[in-house]
Design a protein around this motif. Structure first.
Motif, mmCIF file in Angstrom:
data_model
loop_
_atom_site.group_PDB
_atom_site.id
_atom_site.type_symbol
_atom_site.label_atom_id
_atom_site.label_comp_id
_atom_site.label_asym_id
_atom_site.label_seq_id
_atom_site.Cartn_x
_atom_site.Cartn_y
_atom_site.Cartn_z
ATOM 1 N N ALA A 50 48.160 29.444 41.344
ATOM 2 C CA ALA A 50 47.596 28.918 40.442
ATOM 3 C C ALA A 50 46.385 28.314 40.823
ATOM 4 C CB ALA A 50 48.508 27.805 39.782
ATOM 5 N N GLY A 51 46.282 27.257 41.650
ATOM 6 C CA GLY A 51 44.697 26.808 42.134
ATOM 7 C C GLY A 51 43.779 28.098 42.248
ATOM 8 N N LEU A 52 44.008 28.892 42.788
ATOM 9 C CA LEU A 52 43.027 29.928 42.989
ATOM 10 C C LEU A 52 42.617 30.593 41.596
ATOM 11 C CD1 LEU A 52 44.809 31.880 46.191
ATOM 12 C CD2 LEU A 52 42.650 30.460 46.196
ATOM 13 N N TRP A 53 43.550 30.944 40.775
ATOM 14 C CA TRP A 53 43.321 31.371 39.438
ATOM 15 C C TRP A 53 42.497 30.510 38.558
ATOM 16 C CZ3 TRP A 53 49.050 32.915 38.130
ATOM 17 C CH2 TRP A 53 49.207 33.952 38.940
ATOM 18 N N LYS A 54 42.528 29.030 38.958
ATOM 19 C CA LYS A 54 41.699 28.143 38.179
ATOM 20 C C LYS A 54 40.534 28.199 38.769
ATOM 21 C CE LYS A 54 42.820 25.281 35.688
ATOM 22 N NZ LYS A 54 42.586 25.251 34.380
ATOM 23 N N GLU A 55 40.179 28.688 40.012
ATOM 24 C CA GLU A 55 39.085 28.530 40.589
ATOM 25 C C GLU A 55 38.135 29.707 40.019
ATOM 26 O OE1 GLU A 55 37.006 28.323 45.146
ATOM 27 O OE2 GLU A 55 39.163 27.514 44.602
ATOM 28 N N TRP A 56 39.107 30.962 40.037
ATOM 29 C CA TRP A 56 38.338 32.067 39.288
ATOM 30 C C TRP A 56 37.770 31.859 38.060
ATOM 31 C CZ3 TRP A 56 36.750 36.585 40.889
ATOM 32 C CH2 TRP A 56 37.071 37.173 41.976
ATOM 33 N N ARG A 89 30.927 31.550 35.592
ATOM 34 C CA ARG A 89 29.529 31.281 36.050
ATOM 35 C C ARG A 89 29.025 32.514 36.913
ATOM 36 N NH1 ARG A 89 29.649 25.566 38.668
ATOM 37 N NH2 ARG A 89 27.326 26.077 39.041
ATOM 38 N N ARG A 90 29.659 33.415 36.843
ATOM 39 C CA ARG A 90 29.090 34.701 37.530
ATOM 40 C C ARG A 90 28.934 34.239 39.177
ATOM 41 N NH1 ARG A 90 30.228 35.363 32.394
ATOM 42 N NH2 ARG A 90 28.969 37.006 31.415
ATOM 43 N N MET A 91 29.869 33.710 39.698
ATOM 44 C CA MET A 91 29.833 33.341 41.033
ATOM 45 C C MET A 91 29.980 34.135 42.017
ATOM 46 S SD MET A 91 31.009 29.215 40.321
ATOM 47 C CE MET A 91 30.808 28.719 42.258
ATOM 48 N N TRP A 92 29.461 35.517 42.300
ATOM 49 C CA TRP A 92 30.026 36.591 42.845
ATOM 50 C C TRP A 92 29.817 36.379 44.415
ATOM 51 C CZ3 TRP A 92 32.191 37.720 39.084
ATOM 52 C CH2 TRP A 92 31.841 38.088 37.751
ATOM 53 N N ARG A 93 28.739 35.638 44.774
ATOM 54 C CA ARG A 93 28.703 35.464 46.026
ATOM 55 C C ARG A 93 29.795 34.652 46.676
ATOM 56 N NH1 ARG A 93 23.844 36.448 48.729
ATOM 57 N NH2 ARG A 93 24.130 34.665 50.428
ATOM 58 N N LYS A 94 30.511 33.880 45.968
ATOM 59 C CA LYS A 94 31.713 33.115 46.457
ATOM 60 C C LYS A 94 32.940 33.656 46.959
ATOM 61 C CE LYS A 94 34.173 28.775 45.029
ATOM 62 N NZ LYS A 94 34.328 27.702 44.366
ATOM 63 N N VAL A 95 32.955 34.822 46.266
ATOM 64 C CA VAL A 95 33.937 35.838 46.634
ATOM 65 C C VAL A 95 33.765 37.013 47.486
ATOM 66 C CG1 VAL A 95 35.155 35.287 44.536
ATOM 67 C CG2 VAL A 95 33.914 37.246 44.458
ATOM 68 N N LEU A 96 32.602 37.062 47.900
ATOM 69 C CA LEU A 96 31.918 38.250 48.717
ATOM 70 C C LEU A 96 31.847 37.936 50.231
ATOM 71 C CD1 LEU A 96 29.441 40.114 46.519
ATOM 72 C CD2 LEU A 96 31.905 40.869 46.932
ATOM 73 N N GLY A 97 32.131 36.614 50.361
ATOM 74 C CA GLY A 97 31.818 36.020 51.803
ATOM 75 C C GLY A 97 33.098 36.545 52.547
ATOM 76 N N ARG A 98 32.771 36.134 54.021
ATOM 77 C CA ARG A 98 33.662 36.437 54.957
ATOM 78 C C ARG A 98 34.698 35.174 55.446
ATOM 79 N NH1 ARG A 98 31.399 39.922 59.666
ATOM 80 N NH2 ARG A 98 33.260 40.263 60.133
ATOM 81 N N THR A 99 34.432 33.991 54.495
ATOM 82 C CA THR A 99 35.306 32.861 54.655
ATOM 83 C C THR A 99 36.785 32.883 54.427
ATOM 84 O OG1 THR A 99 34.724 31.933 52.720
ATOM 85 C CG2 THR A 99 33.048 31.505 54.331
ATOM 86 N N ARG A 100 37.381 32.255 54.760
ATOM 87 C CA ARG A 100 38.760 32.169 54.681
ATOM 88 C C ARG A 100 39.140 31.899 53.042
ATOM 89 N NH1 ARG A 100 43.870 30.953 57.250
ATOM 90 N NH2 ARG A 100 45.476 31.402 55.951
ATOM 91 N N ARG A 101 38.282 30.909 52.560
ATOM 92 C CA ARG A 101 38.619 30.987 50.958
ATOM 93 C C ARG A 101 38.043 31.999 50.364
ATOM 94 N NH1 ARG A 101 41.723 27.808 48.289
ATOM 95 N NH2 ARG A 101 41.202 27.077 46.168
ATOM 96 N N ALA A 102 37.228 32.778 50.619
ATOM 97 C CA ALA A 102 36.722 34.016 49.978
ATOM 98 C C ALA A 102 37.890 34.956 50.144
ATOM 99 C CB ALA A 102 35.397 34.507 50.628
ATOM 100 N N GLN A 103 38.379 34.950 51.281
ATOM 101 C CA GLN A 103 39.289 35.931 51.390
ATOM 102 C C GLN A 103 40.869 35.824 50.444
ATOM 103 O OE1 GLN A 103 40.148 35.738 55.636
ATOM 104 N NE2 GLN A 103 38.843 37.470 56.208
#
Length: 220
Positions: A157-163, A169-183
């Motif tokens: 649920a927390g991840l879905w709220k972030e989604w 806001r079209r924050m695509w770079r946030k999900v294309l990174g190699r960080t643990r949070r992006a994964q």
């Protein structure tokens, strides 16, 4: 092992390997990110992007990082005269000796979940290209996300709220990174649900090919 042109998945893998190598070289020289960024003349965020294999930094930025680390000669070899074909009619062109063939095999290490994460990243890159070409797909992803959230409590649920914010806001770079949070965000993603099956299967085929090993270079 197959011979292949550079696909989107292979391009991502190559950039990630380059970024990893540059990061290891920096650490081996005892350089922190602040000092390294200062030497190159870029921000720490840009250095992080380079070391993660992000395609956003320019080729010039990658080259400056390589120069500071003392490996720009490898790039110069590609751009210089050494690899050019011999001039027609010259002695080199008439030589019966074949020019040296250079081949490199690239593969993903499935044992360390590398292939799985590369697959997730490639699927998201394809989905982002799709929604950028037709914003209606964003509405489709938002509808799927709203349905998931209405379904009740979930560990995601927390991840879905972030989604919700990512899509709005079209924050695509946030999900294309190699960080643990992006994964983690990619693992709970509504975005890939908009992909046509043909696109999904094409990405999976590229991943499977990479698992077997792809040869790049002087392939006859």
């Amino acid at each position: 092992m197959t011979h292949s042109p550079v696909t989107a998945v292979l391009e991502t893998q190559l950039l990630q390997q380059l970024g990893d190598r540059l990061m290891r070289l920096r650490k081996a020289r005892g350089l922190g990110t602040v000092e390294m960024a200062s030497k190159v003349g870029i921000t720490r965020n840009t250095l992080r992007a380079v070391e993660s294999g992000d395609p956003a930094p320019s080729m010039g930025t990658y080259l400056r990082v390589m120069s500071v680390l003392g490996v720009s000669g490898e790039f110069a070899l590609l751009a210089g005269d050494t690899m050019r074909p011999a001039t027609p009619g010259s002695a080199a062109a008439r030589s019966r000796h074949a020019r040296p063939a250079v081949q490199v095999m690239v593969s993903a290490d499935a044992s360390r979940h590398q292939a799985q994460d590369l697959q997730s990243l490639a699927l998201h890159q394809a989905a982002i290209e799709l929604v950028q070409s037709d914003p209606a797909y964003i509405e489709q992803a938002q509808a799927t996300l709203a349905h998931w959230l209405r379904d009740g409590a979930s560990r995601s649920a927390g991840l879905w709220k972030e989604w919700e914010e990512v899509l709005r806001r079209r924050m695509w770079r946030k999900v294309l990174g190699r960080t643990r949070r992006a994964q983690e965000l990619r693992q709970a993603s509504p975005l890939v649900t908009v992909l046509p099956d043909a696109t999904r299967q094409a990405v999976l085929a590229q991943i499977n090919e990479l698992k077997q090993g792809v040869v790049l270079g002087d392939v006859q």
